[in-house]
Design a protein around this motif. Structure first.
Motif, PDB file in Angstrom:
ATOM      1  N   SER A   1       6.939  70.157  68.219  1.00  0.00           N
ATOM      2  CA  SER A   1       7.278  68.770  67.701  1.00  0.00           C
ATOM      3  C   SER A   1       6.347  67.656  68.129  1.00  0.00           C
ATOM      4  CB  SER A   1       8.759  68.570  68.006  1.00  0.00           C
ATOM      5  OG  SER A   1       8.838  68.250  69.302  1.00  0.00           O
ATOM      6  N   MET A   2       5.449  67.782  68.691  1.00  0.00           N
ATOM      7  CA  MET A   2       4.809  66.795  69.323  1.00  0.00           C
ATOM      8  C   MET A   2       4.037  65.955  68.319  1.00  0.00           C
ATOM      9  SD  MET A   2       1.571  66.792  72.370  1.00  0.00           S
ATOM     10  CE  MET A   2       2.872  67.594  73.374  1.00  0.00           C
ATOM     11  N   VAL A   3       3.563  66.343  67.351  1.00  0.00           N
ATOM     12  CA  VAL A   3       2.859  65.757  66.265  1.00  0.00           C
ATOM     13  C   VAL A   3       3.792  64.999  65.546  1.00  0.00           C
ATOM     14  CG1 VAL A   3       1.056  65.756  64.350  1.00  0.00           C
ATOM     15  CG2 VAL A   3       0.755  67.507  66.167  1.00  0.00           C
TER      16      VAL A   3
ATOM     17  N   LEU B   1       6.885  64.072  65.603  1.00  0.00           N
ATOM     18  CA  LEU B   1       8.125  63.739  66.396  1.00  0.00           C
ATOM     19  C   LEU B   1       8.948  62.597  65.540  1.00  0.00           C
ATOM     20  CD1 LEU B   1       9.491  64.646  68.947  1.00  0.00           C
ATOM     21  CD2 LEU B   1       8.200  62.874  70.177  1.00  0.00           C
ATOM     22  N   ASP B   2       7.982  61.803  64.902  1.00  0.00           N
ATOM     23  CA  ASP B   2       8.607  60.635  64.234  1.00  0.00           C
ATOM     24  C   ASP B   2       9.328  61.287  63.035  1.00  0.00           C
ATOM     25  OD1 ASP B   2       7.358  58.315  64.803  1.00  0.00           O
ATOM     26  OD2 ASP B   2       5.460  58.750  63.717  1.00  0.00           O
TER      27      ASP B   2
ATOM     28  N   LYS C   1      11.321  59.231  71.486  1.00  0.00           N
ATOM     29  CA  LYS C   1       9.864  59.442  71.289  1.00  0.00           C
ATOM     30  C   LYS C   1       8.844  59.012  72.206  1.00  0.00           C
ATOM     31  CE  LYS C   1       6.818  57.488  67.590  1.00  0.00           C
ATOM     32  NZ  LYS C   1       6.586  57.159  66.607  1.00  0.00           N
TER      33      LYS C   1
ATOM     34  N   ARG D   1       9.129  61.249  75.330  1.00  0.00           N
ATOM     35  CA  ARG D   1       8.474  62.655  74.871  1.00  0.00           C
ATOM     36  C   ARG D   1       6.853  62.485  75.033  1.00  0.00           C
ATOM     37  NH1 ARG D   1      12.037  66.135  72.580  1.00  0.00           N
ATOM     38  NH2 ARG D   1      10.185  67.491  71.771  1.00  0.00           N
ATOM     39  N   HIS D   2       6.331  61.339  74.517  1.00  0.00           N
ATOM     40  CA  HIS D   2       5.019  60.993  74.616  1.00  0.00           C
ATOM     41  C   HIS D   2       4.607  60.971  76.194  1.00  0.00           C
ATOM     42  CE1 HIS D   2       4.547  59.264  70.419  1.00  0.00           C
ATOM     43  NE2 HIS D   2       4.724  60.627  70.282  1.00  0.00           N
TER      44      HIS D   2
ATOM     45  N   SER E   1      -3.023  64.975  69.225  1.00  0.00           N
ATOM     46  CA  SER E   1      -1.646  65.103  68.572  1.00  0.00           C
ATOM     47  C   SER E   1      -1.562  63.603  67.817  1.00  0.00           C
ATOM     48  CB  SER E   1      -0.883  65.462  69.350  1.00  0.00           C
ATOM     49  OG  SER E   1      -0.971  66.751  69.961  1.00  0.00           O
ATOM     50  N   GLY E   2      -2.358  62.920  67.894  1.00  0.00           N
ATOM     51  CA  GLY E   2      -2.041  61.496  67.437  1.00  0.00           C
ATOM     52  C   GLY E   2      -1.270  60.627  68.402  1.00  0.00           C
ATOM     53  N   ILE E   3      -0.987  60.939  69.598  1.00  0.00           N
ATOM     54  CA  ILE E   3      -0.299  60.172  70.611  1.00  0.00           C
ATOM     55  C   ILE E   3      -1.209  58.929  70.989  1.00  0.00           C
ATOM     56  CG2 ILE E   3       0.947  59.840  72.768  1.00  0.00           C
ATOM     57  CD1 ILE E   3       1.807  62.855  72.084  1.00  0.00           C
TER      58      ILE E   3
END
Ligand SMILES: Nc1ncnc2c1ncn2[C@@H]1O[C@H](COP(=O)(O)OP(=O)(O)OP(=O)(O)O)[C@@H](O)[C@H]1O
Ligand SMILES: [Mg+2]
Lengths: 507, 380
Positions: free
Chosen positions: A368-370, A372-373, B235, B238-239, B253-255
């Protein structure tokens, strides 16, 4: 084989049972290998191949599993890799195990440094390393740090490391997954030479052609059990696949005629300088476009610049680059992966361990990392929705895992790769970049992944696929680009492309 | 970890006598640990993100010094407490953000940035706290240091939190069942509800024998709950785990790794501000030596609680347990009247042993496994 079969096995495993929390990885497997024999071990992802060889090489110490190991018919107990090394068992593990920030030479002699009274003799060590590398038939600076090498080269360093000592049993766990065609041939030659010298070889691979090329005997594992062990002559491709998967597999690449729509992505005059050698161009003046509902394959040798090309587009270029990127006709500026994702792009990188996954986190967190939004309201994660869609992804991709809470690291290599792909597919991206997407994935799952990619493409996704496996490129792509030394040297449609034509412009 | 804790309690009970389990003693334990346990909550995030913060003790002192200096009518400026609190909290948060900025955008290792901060803030503290500014008795900040939640209200709080806890667990259990996930045996779920509830109610019962839940303990618990929630259910949280697990994969992953890092340090700074206010209230003013060793207590609490210094692993709840272990040792030794130098030695010993036991149970070295097997065989 006749005189050899009269001999006794050099290494033998008897009735091995190995359990991890939630899975029985091996369930009464017996396996043996004779001197001067290449014994191939094949099976689906998660069948237990890597686990078996980790037991044979002392990674999982004696006592953590049930069953016995015999070396030259004598029972042995291996407590560490050191014990197995002393017996002359050398292993190349599936996951690269090099120390990144020291030189190639130091890696080759890691743990066995050439010392005089405790002081390392670097000169001797490097010259010895050079000799070993030369035997492999590649050119490589033994004084450069391992991080600077691509995955393929790193794999060859692993081989060199295993060859350093006189080994009586050599175990290779998917050694060619990361290698390009000619590197594969180098490796296979080395293995054959060792065999001629009387060494026993255990060879794991998902590339069945390769297995038939060198194996004397083949053992198929499924779900932790041996399906059969027979001389290679009595197997054929279909039989092996059936034994692995448990059913017939007709069609690896379902040929779906895609009807390309509008241009999804257009790249114009992309050039990049080599970050390490100023003045040398890594990519020069590359222009191409991908349409919605099209799979574009990018072929080329390792180091031709394919990975760098998609890195630029995805916002992780290793150096400054010039050129323009247009998405659906609009010019976009992509500074980092977050921008790229916003623009509807997705990238499955070639090195899942370094870049694709957080191995110490759970399957759920990785998947779900990418996106998550999508499960968030006001920054708070809705666990239910998250679990639900991750479960769906696990089901669709056939990821073999005891639960969503399982730590990613404990999954088998192929299942990790499926996870690295799955995390991007949770919400359908518009443009999907795949860098060696089926590395280390078994035939069944490979067909499954290509079916999935095909389906998404049919729904209008644009796919850019880099692969070193020509059959894969040829089978899956609607159009093929070939890159050589940073330049676009060829473009073929599905109907005109052949292996020979591609190699001609790639070499 | 819980067993270590209980063993230690029994040991000190034996050494100290009845007083050890009295309401007063327990209230004192929870008060004394409040400041650096709040730090440990923030530190958990910092360590999980793959960083470290050595500056929190000094930063706490600086916040305390600044706050007290602003409030103190004689030694300082004598402005209103409300403004002083706001400025103190802001100071903490801003310095945190600034340190995070250095770590993420300038790529200076967190160890170095915060080591430098440790010296710098201590130095500044010596300047602002030079005259040991005092907070007047009637200042509203003192609520944090000296008031108690009345017994009846304490009971209500305790019961409410038990009910919330139980319903959360039951809800989670039911949902996991529904989704076909491994929900754990009902016995374990019951245990997970009952044990903490017992702990909460027991705690309330005991402190009510004295004067109720101390205000700073309440603040500490609220902070822990908040940080637990942030770490597990947002969120951002989790990041943090993702960048600690593998920054490269997180970025792909865009973080936004930089932003997340800055936020982590910002939170740490803000919590340091809160801890500073509590400290100021407890001591009715500032000293140059405020918060000495606190960074190490906080880090120790995290590590004892199972947070991995490599990043990516850890939990706020674990850190709370770790903080309890540390606090128990510190307080217990005060009671036994050991000499100061001995206390330090024992503190260090407990840290090493507690983490050693934790590692031995979770990830034993090969020789330990062999030992366990031989011992096990002999018994069975
Ligand atoms: N350390 C571990 N902890 C828990 N489970 C594990 C661990 N290592 C492997 N497993 C599980 O054991 C099973 C066999 O894994 P193994 O790595 O041997 O598969 P494999 O045949 O090598 O697959 P692949 O082709 O994908 O590499 C898998 O289901 C995997 O999830
Ligand atoms: Mg494997």
């Amino acid at each position: 084989m006749t005189e050899e079969s009269a001999q006794t096995p050099i290494l033998e495993a008897r009735d091995i049972v190995m359990e991890f929390p939630g899975v029985r990885a091996l369930d009464g497997v017996s396996f043996e290998v004779y001197p001067g024999e290449i014994h191939a071990l094949v099976g689906e992802n998660g069948a237990g191949k890597s686990t078996l060889i980790k037991i044979l090489s002392g990674v999982y110490p004696s006592g953590s599993f049930k069953g016995g190991i015999l070396f030259n018919e004598k029972p042995v107990r291996l407590f560490s890799t050191r014990d197995s090394e002393e017996l002359g068992i050398a292993v190349i593990h599936q996951e690269l195990a090099l120390v990144k920030h020291i030189t190639v030479g130091e890696n080759i002699f890691l743990g066995n440094e050439i010392c005089h009274y405790g002081i390392v003799d670097y000169d001797l060590m490097f010259s010895e390393s050079e000799k070993i590398i030369a035997k492999l038939g590649v050119t490589l600076d033994v004084r450069s740090e391992v991080v600077n090498l691509g995955v393929g080269m790193q794999q060859l360093v692993e081989v060199a490391k295993a060859m350093r000592k006189q080994c009586r049993v050599l175990i290779l766990d998917e050694p060619t997954a990361a290698l390009a065609e000619h590197e594969v041939n180098i490796l296979l030659d080395i293995v054959k030479e060792l065999k001629a010298g009387g060494a026993a070889v255990i060879y794991i691979s998902h590339k069945i052609e390769e297995v038939f090329q060198i194996a004397d005997r083949i053992t198929v594992l499924r779900d932790g059990k041996t399906v059969a062990t027979d001389p290679a002559g009595s197997w054929n491709r279909e039989k092996v696949v059936r034994a692995m998967v448990g059913r017939d597999l007709t069609d690896m690449f379902p040929v779906v005629e895609h009807t390309p729509g509008d241009v999804a992505l257009e790249v114009r005059n992309l050039s990049m300088e080599d970050p390490e050698v100023p003045g040398r161009t890594l990519l020069q003046d590359i222009s191409f476009s991908v349409h919605e509902g099209e799979i574009l394959g990018i072929a080329g040798l390792m180091g031709a610049g394919r990975t760098e090309l998609i890195s630029c587009i995805f916002g992780i270029a290793p150096a400054r680059w010039e050129g323009a990127i247009r998405i659906r006709g609009k010019e976009v500026v992509i500074r980092n992966p977050a921008d790229a994702i916003k623009a509807g792009m997705a990238l499955v990188p070639e090195d899942r361990k370094q870049k694709g996954l957080c191995l110490i986190l759970s399957v759920l967190e990785n998947l779900s990392m990418v996106h998550l939004d999508e499960f968030c309201t006001g920054g708070i994660v809705d666990a239910q929705g998250e679990i639900h869609s991750c479960q769906k992804a696990v089901g669709e991709l056939g990821i073999k895992t005891p639960s969503l809470d399982t730590i990613a690291e404990t999954l088998s290599g192929g299942n990790q790769q499926k996870m690295a792909l799955g995390k991007w597919l949770l919400s359908a991206p518009k443009i999907l970049f795949l860098d060696e997407p089926t590395r280390g994935i078994d035939v069944g799952a490979k067909a499954e992944i290509h079916r999935l990619i095909g389906e998404l493409t049919a729904k209008g996704m644009a796919v850019v696929m880099v692969s070193s496996e020509l059959p894969e490129i040829l089978g899956a792509s609607d159009r093929i680009l070939v890159i050589r030394e940073g330049r676009l040297t060829g473009e073929f449609s599905r109907s005109e492309a052949t292996q020979e034509k591609i190699m001609e412009v790639a070499m | 970890m819980v067993f270590i804790l209980i063993a230690m309690w029994l040991f000190f009970r034996w050494r100290v006598g009845d007083f050890y389990f009295s309401g007063e003693s327990i209230a004192k334990l929870s008060r004394d640990m409040a400041t650096w346990t709040i730090l440990a909550a923030g530190m958990t995030l910092v360590i999980v993100s793959g960083n470290i913060d050595l500056s929190v003790g000094s930063l706490l002192a600086l916040v305390v010094g600044t706050g007290a200096f602003l409030i103190a009518p004689e030694e300082g400026m004598g402005i209103s407490a409300g403004w002083a609190i706001l400025i103190a909290l802001l100071l903490g948060a801003l310095i945190g953000v600034y340190q995070g900025f250095l770590v993420s955008y300038f790529r200076i290792p967190a160890f170095i940035v915060t080591l430098a901060g440790m010296f710098i803030f201590r130095g500044l503290t010596q300047k602002v706290s030079a005259k040991d500014p005092r907070v007047p008795d009637d200042c509203c900040v003192n609520v944090l240091g000296f008031s108690y939640v009345p017994p009846l209200a304490s009971w209500i709080l305790g019961v409410i939190s038990c009910v919330i806890l139980a319903s959360l667990f039951l809800y989670g259990y039911k949902r996991r069942k529904q989704l076909g996930l491994d929900a754990g045996k009902p016995v374990f779920v019951a245990g997970k509800i009952l044990l903490p509830s017992l702990a909460i109610l027991g705690f309330v019962y005991k402190v009510n024998q004295y004067r109720g839940i101390p205000a700073q303990t309440l603040v500490m618990l609220l902070v822990m709950i908040l940080m637990y929630f942030i770490a597990k259910h947002t969120k951002f949280g989790r990041h943090v785990y993702a960048i600690g697990g593998n920054p490269e994969a997180a970025r792909l992953s865009g973080i936004n790794v930089e932003k997340t890092t800055i936020l982590v340090f910002g939170f740490m700074g803000f919590l340091t501000g809160i801890a500073g206010l509590v400290w100021m209230a407890q001591n009715q003013g500032a000293t140059q030596k405020a918060g000495e060793w606190y960074e190490l207590y906080a880090i120790a609490a995290c590590v004892i609680g199972g947070t991995s210094l490599m990043g990516g692993r850890g939990s706020v709840f674990g850190s709370l347990l770790g903080a309890l272990v540390m606090a128990t040792v510190i307080q217990g030794m005060d009671y036994t009247g050991l000499q100061n130098w001995m206390q330090l030695v024992v503190r260090g010993g407990v840290l090493a042993i507690a983490v050693g036991i934790d590692v031995a149970t979770k990830n034993p070295a090969p020789w330990m496994k062999r030992l366990q097997r031989t011992l096990f065989k002999r018994n069975g």
